[in-house]
Design a protein around this motif. Sequence first.
Motif, PDB file in Angstrom:
ATOM      1  N   GLY A 286       0.585  -1.062   0.061  1.00 38.72           N
ATOM      2  CA  GLY A 286       0.215   0.301  -0.242  1.00 38.72           C
ATOM      3  C   GLY A 286       0.783   1.245  -0.008  1.00 38.72           C
ATOM      4  O   GLY A 286      -0.035   2.072  -0.937  1.00 38.72           O
TER       5      GLY A 286
ATOM      6  N   PHE B 266       2.521   1.445  -3.576  1.00 41.03           N
ATOM      7  CA  PHE B 266       1.140   2.180  -4.694  1.00 41.03           C
ATOM      8  C   PHE B 266       1.295   3.498  -4.028  1.00 41.03           C
ATOM      9  O   PHE B 266       0.977   4.526  -5.121  1.00 41.03           O
ATOM     10  N   GLU B 267       0.690   4.125  -2.701  1.00 41.98           N
ATOM     11  CA  GLU B 267       0.169   5.294  -2.673  1.00 41.98           C
ATOM     12  C   GLU B 267       1.446   6.059  -2.919  1.00 41.98           C
ATOM     13  O   GLU B 267       1.318   7.443  -3.859  1.00 41.98           O
TER      14      GLU B 267
ATOM     15  N   ARG C 261       1.622   6.149  -7.295  1.00 39.98           N
ATOM     16  CA  ARG C 261       0.451   6.008  -7.508  1.00 39.98           C
ATOM     17  C   ARG C 261       0.730   7.571  -8.709  1.00 39.98           C
ATOM     18  O   ARG C 261      -0.592   7.150  -9.535  1.00 39.98           O
TER      19      ARG C 261
ATOM     20  N   VAL D 137      -4.780   2.348 -13.073  1.00 38.55           N
ATOM     21  CA  VAL D 137      -4.548   2.761 -11.951  1.00 38.55           C
ATOM     22  C   VAL D 137      -5.747   1.993 -10.678  1.00 38.55           C
ATOM     23  O   VAL D 137      -5.907   1.588  -9.737  1.00 38.55           O
ATOM     24  N   ASP D 138      -7.618   2.670 -11.290  1.00 33.78           N
ATOM     25  CA  ASP D 138      -8.128   1.868 -10.716  1.00 33.78           C
ATOM     26  C   ASP D 138      -8.349   0.578 -10.186  1.00 33.78           C
ATOM     27  O   ASP D 138      -8.747   0.379  -9.262  1.00 33.78           O
TER      28      ASP D 138
ATOM     29  N   SER E  54      -5.998  -0.044  -8.161  1.00 35.31           N
ATOM     30  CA  SER E  54      -6.311   0.314  -6.397  1.00 35.31           C
ATOM     31  C   SER E  54      -7.593  -0.703  -5.734  1.00 35.31           C
ATOM     32  O   SER E  54      -7.437  -0.777  -5.061  1.00 35.31           O
ATOM     33  N   GLU E  55      -8.710  -0.527  -6.455  1.00 29.38           N
ATOM     34  CA  GLU E  55      -9.431  -1.622  -5.982  1.00 29.38           C
ATOM     35  C   GLU E  55      -8.438  -3.043  -5.645  1.00 29.38           C
ATOM     36  O   GLU E  55      -9.154  -3.562  -4.078  1.00 29.38           O
TER      37      GLU E  55
ATOM     38  N   LEU F  78      -6.172  -3.478  -3.632  1.00 25.57           N
ATOM     39  CA  LEU F  78      -5.024  -3.183  -3.340  1.00 25.57           C
ATOM     40  C   LEU F  78      -6.468  -2.678  -2.228  1.00 25.57           C
ATOM     41  O   LEU F  78      -6.339  -3.814  -0.780  1.00 25.57           O
TER      42      LEU F  78
ATOM     43  N   ASN G 248      -4.142   8.129   1.028  1.00 29.73           N
ATOM     44  CA  ASN G 248      -3.605   8.632   0.183  1.00 29.73           C
ATOM     45  C   ASN G 248      -2.165   9.819  -0.166  1.00 29.73           C
ATOM     46  O   ASN G 248      -2.524  10.649   1.125  1.00 29.73           O
TER      47      ASN G 248
END
Length: 100
Positions: free
Chosen positions: A27, A30-31, A34, A42-43, A46-47, A49, A63
């Motif tokens: 996480g 990724f953040e 991002r 990316v969406d 993100s989902e 994750l 975020n």
Amino acid sequence: MAEISAILLNAGASVTPAMKESVKRIGKDFEFFREKFNKDSVDEVSEALLQLYRLFDVEPVANRIMHVGTACNHLVQTAPRALGISHPASGPWCKRCRER
């Protein structure tokens, strides 16, 4: 990764502290990236994750707040007058300054 994790957990695998730490690290990584991540996926990532967070009962990483390129008067407001820096009464403020 989320799909495989769900399969393994549903088959009886136990969640360990090391697994939770790995999800937190994923996480954070990724953040951090991002904003530069492929906009087409990316969406979806993100989902996935979010699904990992739920599966491993991990608090989602916040975020990352990026600087938008406008000046903040925080440094000017707190700078010593000895440096000859004026103290404007108004201007763009960062979140930290607005909350004071």
